[in-house]
Design a protein around this motif. Sequence first.
Motif: not given
Length: 315
Positions: A59-71, A135-139, A147-155
């Motif tokens: 549950l808390f991992i899911a909430i953390g994922a949701g926080a990333s989405g909101a940011l 996810y929020a800052v680096i990506y 950079t076109p490597q956004n998806i590569v590193i951000g993955g």
Amino acid sequence: MSDASFDQDSIAGNGDASFGDYFALLKPRVMSLVVFTALVGLIVAPVPVHPFVAFCSILFIAIGAGASGALNMWWDADIDQIMRRTQKRPVPAGKVHRNEALAVGLALSGFSVVFLALAANFAAAFLLAFTIFFYAVIYSMWLKRSTPQNIVIGGAAGAFPPMIGWVVATGSISVESVLMFALIFMWTPPHFWALALFMKSDYKDAGVPMLTVTHGRKSTRRHIIAYTLLLAPVAVGAAFTSIGGPIYLVAAVLMNAWFIKGAFDIWRRDETTAEADGYKVEKSVFKFSILYLFLHFGALLLEAVLRPYGLGGWS
């Protein structure tokens, strides 16, 4: 009214947001993938976890994922307004104020990290905090627009959940958790580049340096086949660890053979053919790539569930 003022007004929020609009801030589709892979990481770990602790942790991992989405929606409100694929999100649609998205993201970030530390352990909480930051800052704030490597590193941001689940159970990182991370990490580029092939104008209009924009579709097709070939040994290799087994091996071989075929089909196509059939092959491979990931982790889950009965794993 200028374009700038229109952009600002349209992301200001109209005060009519519903619960569904705030829930949409959390990117529930992405959250479902995070929950599933984190749960698999927790269940396949060699250390049993009390069901209540496991439930709270997921549950808390899911909430953390949701926080990333909101940011992410807070930061990307300007380009989400331009891209057709994202225009209906709560912030660009004017249903939720941009600052509200920031407040929700920050509040849920702190809540999820603190309570995961209390429910599981500090190592898992630290990894969750780093994932949100990545996810929020680096990506979102750095890589995506630079950079076109956004998806590569951000993955990497999307690859951490099964590792977090594993750390919830064991308190440490192991080869198995790294391989689950690597599976998602290597899968992300061909998955998103297949999407980018038929969504190129969106990224170009928004000024996002996706590979299709900076290097063209032909180069993107070559990158897709290259990363798919690199992905296959990682995916199949997990079969020969403590979390793998014959069920997973069969699934991995079949799924990767099909994914490689799809990547080759994309690589062989030219733009005239692709445009003529509306990027039919590219869309098909993109849809399959989603199934590909769920089936790999589903096979790992099945191995773990059957193992106590002597039917899963190599033993």
